[in-house]
Structure formats: C-alpha cells, structure tokens
Design an enzyme around this catalytic site. Structure first.
Site, PDB file in Angstrom:
ATOM      1  N   ALA A 123      -9.994  22.812 -26.780  1.00 54.27           N
ATOM      2  CA  ALA A 123     -10.550  23.975 -27.578  1.00 54.27           C
ATOM      3  C   ALA A 123     -10.068  25.086 -26.557  1.00 54.27           C
ATOM      4  O   ALA A 123      -9.623  25.144 -25.639  1.00 54.27           O
ATOM      5  CB  ALA A 123     -11.928  23.689 -27.320  1.00 54.27           C
TER       6      ALA A 123
ATOM      7  N   GLY B 289     -10.307  18.845 -26.273  1.00 54.58           N
ATOM      8  CA  GLY B 289     -10.425  18.947 -27.898  1.00 54.58           C
ATOM      9  C   GLY B 289      -9.083  18.364 -28.332  1.00 54.58           C
ATOM     10  O   GLY B 289      -8.889  17.765 -29.327  1.00 54.58           O
TER      11      GLY B 289
ATOM     12  N   GLU C 274      -9.108  14.556 -28.251  1.00 59.38           N
ATOM     13  CA  GLU C 274     -10.227  14.404 -29.448  1.00 59.38           C
ATOM     14  C   GLU C 274      -9.487  14.295 -30.690  1.00 59.38           C
ATOM     15  O   GLU C 274      -9.606  13.386 -31.516  1.00 59.38           O
ATOM     16  CB  GLU C 274     -11.544  15.187 -29.061  1.00 59.38           C
TER      17      GLU C 274
ATOM     18  N   GLU D  96     -13.233  18.198 -19.547  1.00 61.10           N
ATOM     19  CA  GLU D  96     -14.261  19.136 -19.654  1.00 61.10           C
ATOM     20  C   GLU D  96     -15.285  19.120 -18.752  1.00 61.10           C
ATOM     21  O   GLU D  96     -15.920  20.389 -18.288  1.00 61.10           O
ATOM     22  CB  GLU D  96     -15.201  18.739 -21.025  1.00 61.10           C
TER      23      GLU D  96
END
Ligand code: CO8
Length: 261
Positions: free
Chosen positions: A67, A111, A114, A134
């Site tokens: 992200a 992300g 993911e 993270e």
C-alpha cells in the site's frame, strides 16, 4: 481500450485480459487511484463477454511494494475506519467470477503480497520476493494477508512471516505452495501466465465459472458442505449446452466447439 494513468490494459491473446501495474517511480505502491483503476479494469473485464481469463502483473522490479505508505501515514482512526479505508480492495476478488492469474516478479510486499494472493493462480519468477512487512511499520496486514497467507502456507509459517516481517524467497514460496509455479525469468513468468489464461479461455466458460466457484467454496465451507455444494453445481451443469457438447465430442472423437451456454 480505455486508458489509465497507473495501469496498462491489453489483450495479447484471444479471450485473455492483461493488466500491468504501471507506477514505476513508487515500485507500484498501491495508492487509492491505482486501486480504483484496477477495480475499474477488472469490472470491465468481468462485463466483457470476449474476455474469459485475466492476467495481472507488475514490472520486473516490483509486482507491488505495498500500500502507499506516504498516502497512509497521516490517516487517523476515523479516516481509516470511518471511510472504510482498504474496503475497496476486497472488492477486487468478490465481484470477479473469471479466473485471475497473478504473475509476480520482484517485490510483492504488504498489500502487494496480499494482491498477489488474490490471484486464483499465483505464478512467480526467481526474482520474486514475498513478504508482509507491516509489523515494521507499526501495523498489521490489512487486505487479507493474515487470512490468505495462513490458508496458503499454514499457521506456524504465516506467524513467522507476519511477526518477523522477514521476506519469503520465490524458492520458498514454491516449496510452501504459496505459488503454483516458479519460472526462471520474469518474461517466462508472464508468458506462462498468459499461456495458462489462454488455455482456460479455450474451455467452456460455464464450466470454468463453476470450477472457480466450487474451489473457492472450499475456503469457507467444511468438507461435508463443500462436497455437497460441489455435487449440486456438478448436477446443475447437466442443464448446460456445453456438457452435451463436451461429452458428445469426446464420444465422437471430435474437438468440442463450446457454445458457452
Ligand atoms: N509506499 C510508497 N512509496 C513506496 C513504497 C510504498 N509501499 N515502496 C517503495 N516506495 C517508493 C520509495 O519511497 C521510493 O520513492 P522515492 O524515490 O521518491 O524515494 C521508490 O518507491 C523506490 O523505492 P526505494 O528507493 O526504497 O527502492 P529500494 O530498491 O531501495 O527498496 C523496497 C525497495 C525494499 C521494496 C523498499 O522500497 C521498501 O521497503 N518499500 C516498502 C515495503 C513495505 O513496507 N510495504 C508494506 C507497506 S504497508 C501495506 O502494504 C499495508 C497493506 C495493507 C493495507 C491495509 C491498510 C489498512
């Protein structure tokens, strides 16, 4: 096709949609505008009868480095929770009924990992690096990582990866079953994904849709309900034209010409 700022879309093979993340300056960090474009491209493919399977890739250097940390850094709890930050992400997979193959080269972190795991099939090259870092940023995975990684590689390994933030090499990802195949080079990985997508696009789209649906059900249902669900869907396919076409062609030693009905 439609033109976007952060992604490129094309159709290099019949029936195959191809999306390349294209935000090189930030290693394809998944900022909100990129996610919205990705959502839009996938929705268009879902609605497009000429597209039967989709390949998603990044660049050779990065599938996606996560992200966008710079975008997230100043969010308050109210910004994140109140506006359902990241909820748009889960959209990506819930509406998509056509098979998605992710072809992972370079970094697939946070992300990005993911997103890679949202693929129905995940391919990687030797250059791929997976991870959920993270914890190093004071947070945890937020787009399904704790759930999908655990289902893919088991609890002890997923705990180790998520709690340490250590990367997973492509070799390890292959051995652990996080990815279906590891290719020598990024180009071979993308070509392999496109070839698999083209193969899938050559089958009855009714059967392909049903196959994806029943395999995904195994993630949510117990074995007994899952097997019963599979049988109902299997029975239902005897109402399709393509079941008659496929089995009649086999008996006549001919190639099936699917009607997708
Ligand atoms: N966000 C924003 N910018 C990024 C990101 C990112 N995730 N990753 C890289 N960039 C930018 C860098 O800031 C740099 O920009 P600039 O040139 O302006 O300084 C550019 O991309 C190139 O990166 P580097 O210079 O760092 O390249 P290196 O080759 O030295 O390093 C790495 C590559 C190791 C991939 C490094 O960039 C890195 O560690 N990136 C961050 C990885 C990371 O921590 N990802 C997880 C992010 S958190 C997350 O994804 C949460 C997802 C869950 C969503 C739910 C939220 C509620």
């Amino acid at each position: 096709g439609k033109s976007y700022e952060h992604i490129k879309v094309s159709s290099p093979k019949p029936g195959v949609g191809f999306i390349e993340l294209n935000r090189p300056k930030a290693l394809n960090a998944l900022c909100t505008p990129l996610i919205l474009e990705l959502n839009s491209a996938l929705r268009n493919y879902q609605a497009d009868n000429s597209i039967s399977a989709i390949v998603l890739t990044g660049s050779e250097r990065a599938f996606a480095a996560g992200a966008d940390i710079k975008e997230m850094k100043d969010l308050s709890f109210a910004d994140a929770y109140g506006a359902d930050f990241i909820e748009t992400w889960s959209d990506l997979v819930t509406f998509l009924k056509k098979p998605l193959i992710t072809a992972v080269n370079g970094y697939a972190l946070g992300g990005g990992c993911e997103l890679a795991m949202m693929g129905d099939i995940v391919y990687a090259s030797n250059s791929a690096v997976f991870g959920q870092p993270e914890i190093k940023l004071g947070v945890i995975p937020g787009a399904g990582g704790s759930q999908r990684l655990t289902k893919a590689i088991g609890k002890s390994r997923a705990m180790e990866v998520i709690l340490t933030g250590d990367n997973i090499s492509s070799k390890q990802a292959g051995e652990w079953g996080l990815v279906a195949k590891v290719f020598e080079t990024p180009q071979e990985c993308v070509d392999g994904a496109l070839a698999t997508a083209a193969k899938i696009a050559g089958y009855s789209q009714i059967a392909v849709k049903a196959a994806k649906e029943v395999v995904n059900k195994s993630q949510d249902l117990g074995i007994r309900e899952g097997v019963e669900f599979e049988r109902r869907v299997f029975h239902g396919l005897f109402g399709s034209e393509d079941q008659k076409i496929g089995m009649t062609a086999f008996a006549a030693k001919k190639k099936a010409e699917w009607s997708n009905k």
